[in-house]
Enzyme design. Structure first.
Site, PDB file in Angstrom:
ATOM      1  N   THR A  22       0.858  -1.183   0.000  1.00 11.42           N
ATOM      2  CA  THR A  22       0.000   0.000   0.000  1.00 11.42           C
ATOM      3  C   THR A  22       0.890   1.228   0.000  1.00 11.42           C
ATOM      4  OG1 THR A  22      -2.032   0.954   0.884  1.00 11.42           O
ATOM      5  CG2 THR A  22      -0.382   0.304   2.515  1.00 11.42           C
ATOM      6  N   CYS A  28      -2.691   7.724   7.975  1.00 14.25           N
ATOM      7  CA  CYS A  28      -3.251   6.374   7.933  1.00 14.25           C
ATOM      8  C   CYS A  28      -2.226   5.372   8.481  1.00 14.25           C
ATOM      9  CB  CYS A  28      -3.595   5.969   6.510  1.00 14.25           C
ATOM     10  SG  CYS A  28      -4.910   6.960   5.763  1.00 14.25           S
ATOM     11  N   HIS A  45      -5.234  -0.729   5.086  1.00 14.71           N
ATOM     12  CA  HIS A  45      -4.817   0.682   5.057  1.00 14.71           C
ATOM     13  C   HIS A  45      -5.930   1.475   5.746  1.00 14.71           C
ATOM     14  CE1 HIS A  45      -3.010   4.146   2.446  1.00 14.71           C
ATOM     15  NE2 HIS A  45      -3.766   4.694   3.375  1.00 14.71           N
TER      16      HIS A  45
END
Lengths: 159, 206
Positions: A22, A28, A45
């Site tokens: 990711t 995040c 994520h």
């Protein structure tokens, strides 16, 4: 080699060979689970700490507390054993510190919520690269569970 | 988030058009060169799509500003690092070091001021248009991957939906490679306030 891409507020699970990746984790957090015996991994994520803050329908991958059980479920469906799962965490930066806003300090709360969700499911955290001010891209090698963490300015390290 | 009608998206694009035009004029005055902009696009995107929109790992020199008041949201300016350097060369002739990929403190504060001025003119146009009061924060700056930056403007949307409204325009200078992207990311509650202020009836499908 196959690389499975996980977007923002998204998750995936897969068995070796291959990688799951990711990109652009800012505030995040990337939650990574791995079963080394069966070589099965998963990555979420997450964007926000707690689905309790949500209004409307909840997308499991968006929140730390709902992403962890969903990852476990997907990995068990592939043959992973819950008791063998270990975790790694990356992300939760605090960028734009010049902007005085409690809302922007979400990275730290995301990290804490990810730790709490893993603790609630008795999954030990083997390694973490969290906090700081830089965004991260992460890639899990499903063969051995190594997590590669890259920042735009400081290169790559292996967790 | 409910789907928007084509008419409502047109209204949002027009808001983006007026705001971005003012921001473009400011950038033009600031740099003493001609700056043009593309026709803005207003759309509803999933978070994953927003990541793709700007390149998952593409690095930008960015300014980020929150606004609050009767309208809430954020304004994000993204420049590729070399474009930011070109812009800074116009603002700070003889001071900008092209050889360094990183930015000096002076360069960062100049970028911060660019973000401040552009977002300020965007927001004052928005405020004039709607009669709504808007107060901007001090802008933050970063050199980082696109999605890691934009996500800060999506946090409010994330609480209520898996999608967000994105209004963006490209800026480009003639002859100078000072191109950038200007994003208005209204918070979900701001959309109803915008439509109401402009007298747009909600005839979307709820």
């Amino acid at each position: 080699m196959d690389v499975i891409r996980v977007g923002i507020a998204d998750l995936a699970a897969a068995a070796a060979p291959g990688r799951i990746r990711t990109a652009g984790l800012g505030s995040c957090v990337g939650i990574v689970l791995y079963d080394g015996r069966h070589k099965i991994g998963g990555m979420a994520h997450i964007m926000l700490p707690d689905s309790g803050q949500a209004r409307g329908d909840v997308q499991a991958a968006k929140f730390a507390d709902t992403a962890v059980p969903e990852l476990i479920r997907r990995m068990e469906a592939l043959g992973a054993h819950r008791s063998r799962l270990v975790a790694k965490l990356a992300g939760g930066a605090h960028m734009f510190q010049q902007v005085r806003s409690e809302a922007l300090k979400i990275g730290e709360r995301n990290v804490e919520a990810a730790r709490a969700a893993l603790r609630a499911h008795d999954i030990p955290i083997l390694a973490e690269d969290t906090g700081g001010t830089l965004g991260r891209t992460i890639e899990l090698d499903l063969e051995d569970g190594t997590l590669y963490v890259r920042t735009a300015q400081n290169g790559e390290q292996a967790l | 988030m409910r789907p928007f009608s084509a008419f409502e998206l047109d209204v949002l694009r027009e808001i983006g058009n007026i705001g971005a035009a003012h921001a473009t004029t400011s950038l033009s005055k600031l740099t003493g060169t001609r700056v043009d902009m593309s026709v803005p696009v207003a759309r509803v995107l999933s978070f994953a799509e927003i990541g793709m929109l700007i390149g998952e790992e593409t690095v930008y020199a960015a300014t980020f500003l929150l606004f609050d008041g009767e309208l809430k949201g954020s304004i994000v300016l993204l420049f590729r690092p070399e474009a930011a350097k070109a812009l800074l060369r116009l603002l700070l002739p003889g001071v900008v070091d092209d050889e360094r990929p990183s930015f000096t403190e002076l360069e960062w504060s100049a970028l911060q001021e660019i973000g401040n001025i552009l977002a300020g003119s965007y927001l004052s146009a928005l405020s004039d248009l709607t009669g709504l009061k808007v107060s901007p924060s001090v802008p933050g700056v970063a050199l980082d991957m696109g999605p890691s930056i934009l996500v800060y403007g999506l946090l409010e949307a994330g609480r209520v939906s898996d999608h967000a409204v994105v209004i963006d325009a490209r800026l480009y200078g003639s002859g100078q490679s000072i191109g950038g992207q200007l994003f208005l990311l209204p918070a979900p509650d701001a959309l109803a306030a915008l439509f109401q202020a402009l007298g747009v009836q909600a005839h979307g499908r709820d």
